[in-house]
Design a protein around this motif. Structure first.
Motif, PDB file in Angstrom:
ATOM      1  N   SER A  13       0.802  -1.240   0.000  1.00  0.00           N
ATOM      2  CA  SER A  13       0.000   0.000   0.000  1.00  0.00           C
ATOM      3  C   SER A  13       0.829   1.281   0.000  1.00  0.00           C
ATOM      4  O   SER A  13       0.370   2.317   0.491  1.00  0.00           O
ATOM      5  CB  SER A  13      -0.963   0.031   1.201  1.00  0.00           C
ATOM      6  OG  SER A  13      -1.688  -1.165   1.305  1.00  0.00           O
ATOM      7  N   HIS A 162      -0.356   0.036   5.069  1.00  0.00           N
ATOM      8  CA  HIS A 162      -1.651  -0.620   4.892  1.00  0.00           C
ATOM      9  C   HIS A 162      -2.526  -0.290   6.095  1.00  0.00           C
ATOM     10  O   HIS A 162      -2.087  -0.341   7.230  1.00  0.00           O
ATOM     11  CB  HIS A 162      -1.440  -2.135   4.773  1.00  0.00           C
ATOM     12  CG  HIS A 162      -2.648  -2.906   4.343  1.00  0.00           C
ATOM     13  ND1 HIS A 162      -3.781  -3.015   5.123  1.00  0.00           N
ATOM     14  CD2 HIS A 162      -2.898  -3.626   3.223  1.00  0.00           C
ATOM     15  CE1 HIS A 162      -4.677  -3.768   4.495  1.00  0.00           C
ATOM     16  NE2 HIS A 162      -4.166  -4.144   3.341  1.00  0.00           N
ATOM     17  N   SER A 163      -3.793   0.052   5.837  1.00  0.00           N
ATOM     18  CA  SER A 163      -4.693   0.302   6.960  1.00  0.00           C
ATOM     19  C   SER A 163      -4.837  -0.987   7.792  1.00  0.00           C
ATOM     20  O   SER A 163      -4.835  -2.085   7.210  1.00  0.00           O
ATOM     21  CB  SER A 163      -6.057   0.766   6.446  1.00  0.00           C
ATOM     22  OG  SER A 163      -6.625  -0.220   5.605  1.00  0.00           O
ATOM     23  N   PRO A 164      -4.922  -0.895   9.118  1.00  0.00           N
ATOM     24  CA  PRO A 164      -4.975   0.327   9.915  1.00  0.00           C
ATOM     25  C   PRO A 164      -3.611   1.012  10.024  1.00  0.00           C
ATOM     26  O   PRO A 164      -2.594   0.357  10.235  1.00  0.00           O
ATOM     27  CB  PRO A 164      -5.433  -0.188  11.287  1.00  0.00           C
ATOM     28  CG  PRO A 164      -4.935  -1.593  11.345  1.00  0.00           C
ATOM     29  CD  PRO A 164      -5.049  -2.113   9.941  1.00  0.00           C
ATOM     30  N   TYR A 165      -3.620   2.344   9.869  1.00  0.00           N
ATOM     31  CA  TYR A 165      -2.391   3.113  10.011  1.00  0.00           C
ATOM     32  C   TYR A 165      -2.173   3.381  11.500  1.00  0.00           C
ATOM     33  O   TYR A 165      -2.873   4.198  12.093  1.00  0.00           O
ATOM     34  CB  TYR A 165      -2.485   4.462   9.279  1.00  0.00           C
ATOM     35  CG  TYR A 165      -3.210   4.437   7.947  1.00  0.00           C
ATOM     36  CD1 TYR A 165      -2.947   3.465   6.976  1.00  0.00           C
ATOM     37  CD2 TYR A 165      -4.172   5.403   7.652  1.00  0.00           C
ATOM     38  CE1 TYR A 165      -3.618   3.456   5.765  1.00  0.00           C
ATOM     39  CE2 TYR A 165      -4.850   5.402   6.441  1.00  0.00           C
ATOM     40  CZ  TYR A 165      -4.574   4.423   5.508  1.00  0.00           C
ATOM     41  OH  TYR A 165      -5.249   4.423   4.319  1.00  0.00           O
ATOM     42  N   PHE A 201     -13.219   1.177  10.173  1.00  0.00           N
ATOM     43  CA  PHE A 201     -12.569   2.442  10.508  1.00  0.00           C
ATOM     44  C   PHE A 201     -12.655   2.711  12.020  1.00  0.00           C
ATOM     45  O   PHE A 201     -11.674   3.112  12.650  1.00  0.00           O
ATOM     46  CB  PHE A 201     -13.205   3.605   9.748  1.00  0.00           C
ATOM     47  CG  PHE A 201     -13.066   3.509   8.257  1.00  0.00           C
ATOM     48  CD1 PHE A 201     -11.868   3.121   7.667  1.00  0.00           C
ATOM     49  CD2 PHE A 201     -14.138   3.822   7.423  1.00  0.00           C
ATOM     50  CE1 PHE A 201     -11.740   3.040   6.292  1.00  0.00           C
ATOM     51  CE2 PHE A 201     -14.014   3.741   6.046  1.00  0.00           C
ATOM     52  CZ  PHE A 201     -12.816   3.350   5.477  1.00  0.00           C
ATOM     53  N   TRP A 204     -10.112   1.141  14.565  1.00  0.00           N
ATOM     54  CA  TRP A 204      -8.712   1.561  14.744  1.00  0.00           C
ATOM     55  C   TRP A 204      -8.495   3.071  14.774  1.00  0.00           C
ATOM     56  O   TRP A 204      -7.487   3.539  15.308  1.00  0.00           O
ATOM     57  CB  TRP A 204      -7.818   0.937  13.666  1.00  0.00           C
ATOM     58  CG  TRP A 204      -8.142   1.275  12.242  1.00  0.00           C
ATOM     59  CD1 TRP A 204      -9.001   0.596  11.427  1.00  0.00           C
ATOM     60  CD2 TRP A 204      -7.594   2.341  11.443  1.00  0.00           C
ATOM     61  NE1 TRP A 204      -9.038   1.177  10.173  1.00  0.00           N
ATOM     62  CE2 TRP A 204      -8.176   2.244  10.151  1.00  0.00           C
ATOM     63  CE3 TRP A 204      -6.678   3.358  11.694  1.00  0.00           C
ATOM     64  CZ2 TRP A 204      -7.862   3.134   9.119  1.00  0.00           C
ATOM     65  CZ3 TRP A 204      -6.365   4.256  10.667  1.00  0.00           C
ATOM     66  CH2 TRP A 204      -6.955   4.128   9.400  1.00  0.00           C
ATOM     67  N   VAL A 215      -6.092  11.420  10.022  1.00  0.00           N
ATOM     68  CA  VAL A 215      -5.975  10.024   9.582  1.00  0.00           C
ATOM     69  C   VAL A 215      -4.964   9.921   8.446  1.00  0.00           C
ATOM     70  O   VAL A 215      -4.128   9.007   8.423  1.00  0.00           O
ATOM     71  CB  VAL A 215      -7.344   9.465   9.160  1.00  0.00           C
ATOM     72  CG1 VAL A 215      -7.229   7.985   8.799  1.00  0.00           C
ATOM     73  CG2 VAL A 215      -8.375   9.664  10.270  1.00  0.00           C
ATOM     74  N   TYR A 219      -1.023   7.866   7.907  1.00  0.00           N
ATOM     75  CA  TYR A 219      -0.413   7.178   6.761  1.00  0.00           C
ATOM     76  C   TYR A 219       0.994   7.710   6.512  1.00  0.00           C
ATOM     77  O   TYR A 219       1.952   6.947   6.343  1.00  0.00           O
ATOM     78  CB  TYR A 219      -1.297   7.372   5.525  1.00  0.00           C
ATOM     79  CG  TYR A 219      -0.772   6.738   4.254  1.00  0.00           C
ATOM     80  CD1 TYR A 219      -0.878   5.369   4.040  1.00  0.00           C
ATOM     81  CD2 TYR A 219      -0.184   7.506   3.251  1.00  0.00           C
ATOM     82  CE1 TYR A 219      -0.402   4.776   2.862  1.00  0.00           C
ATOM     83  CE2 TYR A 219       0.285   6.938   2.081  1.00  0.00           C
ATOM     84  CZ  TYR A 219       0.169   5.566   1.894  1.00  0.00           C
ATOM     85  OH  TYR A 219       0.643   4.981   0.732  1.00  0.00           O
ATOM     86  N   GLU A 256      -2.689   3.701  -2.313  1.00  0.00           N
ATOM     87  CA  GLU A 256      -3.702   3.868  -1.273  1.00  0.00           C
ATOM     88  C   GLU A 256      -4.586   5.055  -1.643  1.00  0.00           C
ATOM     89  O   GLU A 256      -4.121   6.054  -2.187  1.00  0.00           O
ATOM     90  CB  GLU A 256      -3.025   4.100   0.075  1.00  0.00           C
ATOM     91  CG  GLU A 256      -3.936   4.032   1.266  1.00  0.00           C
ATOM     92  CD  GLU A 256      -4.321   2.607   1.667  1.00  0.00           C
ATOM     93  OE1 GLU A 256      -4.818   2.427   2.790  1.00  0.00           O
ATOM     94  OE2 GLU A 256      -4.141   1.670   0.859  1.00  0.00           O
ATOM     95  N   PHE A 265      -9.517   5.564   2.723  1.00  0.00           N
ATOM     96  CA  PHE A 265      -8.476   4.863   3.478  1.00  0.00           C
ATOM     97  C   PHE A 265      -8.414   3.369   3.134  1.00  0.00           C
ATOM     98  O   PHE A 265      -8.397   2.506   4.014  1.00  0.00           O
ATOM     99  CB  PHE A 265      -8.686   5.088   4.972  1.00  0.00           C
ATOM    100  CG  PHE A 265      -8.824   6.551   5.319  1.00  0.00           C
ATOM    101  CD1 PHE A 265      -7.790   7.434   5.045  1.00  0.00           C
ATOM    102  CD2 PHE A 265      -9.999   7.047   5.867  1.00  0.00           C
ATOM    103  CE1 PHE A 265      -7.924   8.793   5.339  1.00  0.00           C
ATOM    104  CE2 PHE A 265     -10.132   8.409   6.163  1.00  0.00           C
ATOM    105  CZ  PHE A 265      -9.085   9.282   5.891  1.00  0.00           C
ATOM    106  N   ASP A 266      -8.345   3.111   1.833  1.00  0.00           N
ATOM    107  CA  ASP A 266      -8.306   1.732   1.347  1.00  0.00           C
ATOM    108  C   ASP A 266      -7.537   1.737   0.028  1.00  0.00           C
ATOM    109  O   ASP A 266      -6.820   2.694  -0.279  1.00  0.00           O
ATOM    110  CB  ASP A 266      -9.736   1.197   1.180  1.00  0.00           C
ATOM    111  CG  ASP A 266      -9.775  -0.311   1.000  1.00  0.00           C
ATOM    112  OD1 ASP A 266      -9.210  -1.020   1.846  1.00  0.00           O
ATOM    113  OD2 ASP A 266     -10.364  -0.776   0.009  1.00  0.00           O
TER     114      ASP A 266
END
Length: 463
Positions: A13, A162-165, A201, A204, A215, A219, A256, A265-266
């Motif tokens: 990501s 990669h989420s979760p950041y 979401f 996290w 947010v 990242y 991302e 956020f994906d």
């Protein structure tokens, strides 16, 4: 004479435009920037088939999605016997091979050892030190491999972007100095109101956060934190005295979306924020220093390029190109346009040229986006203005190019385009989605643990 070692950083990501070596306005990747200054950097590197599973399949086989027959995140079954993975080829040539953080994926087939680490769940601080967790298993393994007589291939799948950041302190506020819980800020409302992913979401993102910039800064901080930890690996290579005999490759499977295109956020949506990834190579004495190449390169070019650099010949007819020819100034077939695919939460394909991006849905998506999207990449590089209705002749032209290319690759492979056959990409087991409303209700991503489960399989599946 011992063959060179290979360390491949497959950073999940990582958008190239968020790296300072690629011009990002914040100093996010100083240590990887140094590797770029000591090696070569490809400025226009793309991952045409997203997300993780098809992208790594191309990276680790040298094949496009027609060659791998893999297009879906939830690929059903193993990687076909008609392809050979980089680990398999190197293993057959006397290499010790270790995979860190990628157990269970179809394209991780063929490694001698598989090591895992925690890359999803937060610790008691509410943060997840993903890269430090990776280092805890990867650095001892690197030392073990270096002590052997055989050359080694070490594949490292970093998960920080990669989420979760969840970068640890002080990185979580390194690029943010605002009030993330400002009640007047409403930018997170559409994120929390997006039913398919809202619970993920909320599992996290700290409770009460109202500012999307906070947010996004996580990242950025995750990238900077990871970069600092990757320096530990570079330092180990240097301390072991194997720098001159080790090829280092830094790349990613996809980018991302962050707060763009409503794909919060994906990494779904075939916009360039998901298709643009880095490619940096360092090999002292074999590659020039500080060279940058503006030619388009694709993720399937990585395996044939690695094999050329370390002097291994095969009879594999790669779809990817050997970029060493380009580095040497030799003629290489240019990539001017290419086929793009996605089977993440939406099933779409399209065609990208230097000027145009066509995105065509194969079934309705949960963002209620139009079936056809067209973007002028020169006038609208951020892809915010869909001109499909105004440019119907351009749509028809690109559709024909895409259709002709699909027909050609189907004839060459003797298989139907996998984009047409992977109708259970979503894992629901009941065929194509018929309406956007159905997609919105069905395609639910719950907590961190449920997100991890989508990618996790038993180790024996890849053996």
């Amino acid at each position: 004479m011992k063959k060179p070692n290979v360390i491949l950083f497959g950073i999940d990501s990582l958008r190239r435009d968020y790296m300072s070596s690629y011009g990002y306005h914040r100093l996010t990747t100083p240590h990887m920037d140094k590797i770029a200054r000591e090696g070569v950097l490809f400025e226009k590197h793309f991952s045409p088939s997203i997300p993780t599973t098809p992208a790594y399949a191309s990276m680790l086989t040298g094949m496009d999605c027609f060659g791998t027959d893999v297009v879906a995140l939830r690929h059903e079954g193993p990687l076909g016997d008609h392809v050979h993975t980089l680990a398999e080829v190197l293993g057959d040539n006397g290499y010790n091979t270790t995979c860190v953080g990628f157990t269970g994926n179809p394209s991780s087939r063929g490694f001698d050892r598989y090591l895992d680490y925690e890359a999803w769940v937060a610790d008691e601080t509410g943060r997840c030190p993903k890269a430090e967790n990776l280092n805890a298993v990867a650095i001892p393994e690197l030392k073990r491999l270096a002590a052997e007589e055989e050359p080694f291939f070490l594949f490292l799948r970093h998960m920080d972007p990669h989420s979760p950041y969840l970068p640890p302190r002080p990185f979580e506020r390194m690029f943010y100095d605002g009030n993330e819980k400002d009640p007047e800020n409403k930018s997170m409302e559409p994120v929390y109101n997006f039913k398919p992913h809202a619970d993920f979401f909320k599992s996290w993102i700290p409770e009460g956060v109202t500012d999307e910039k906070y947010v996004s800064a996580q990242y950025e901080g995750a990238i900077a934190y990871m970069d600092a930890c990757i320096q530990n690996i570079f330092a180990t290579v240097e301390a072991l005295g194997i720098e001159e005999e080790t090829l280092i490759v830094i790349t990613s499977d996809h980018g991302e979306t962050l707060y763009e295109h409503d794909c919060y956020f994906d990494h779904h949506g075939m916009y360039d924020n998901c298709l643009t990834v880095p490619l940096i190579l360092k090999f002292p004495g074999k590659l020039p220093k500080g060279k940058r190449y503006s030619d388009v390169s694709l993720i399937q070019d990585i395996m044939p390029t690695i094999l050329e650099l370390i002097g291994i010949e095969t009879n594999i007819l790669f779809n990817g190109r050997n970029l060493v020819q380009l580095i040497k100034g030799e003629e290489i077939p240019p990539v001017t346009e290419f086929y793009i695919t996605e089977c993440t939460w939406m099933r779409k394909h399209g065609w990208r040229t230097p000027e145009w991006k066509l995105i065509q849905a194969l079934e309705p998506d949960f963002h209620f986006k139009p079936e056809i999207e067209l973007y002028n990449l020169i006038e609208d590089p951020n892809e915010n203005n869909n001109v499909a209705q105004q440019e119907s002749h351009t749509v028809a032209m690109l559709q024909k190019r895409m259709k002709d290319y699909i027909a050609k690759r189907e004839e060459q492979t003797g298989r139907t385009n996998p984009m047409f056959t992977n109708t259970n990409y979503h894992g629901q087991g009941d065929g194509p989605i018929k309406t956007s409303e159905e997609a919105y209700e069905k395609l639910y991503l719950g907590s961190i643990t449920s997100a991890r489960a989508i990618q996790a399989k038993e180790k024996q599946d890849v053996k």
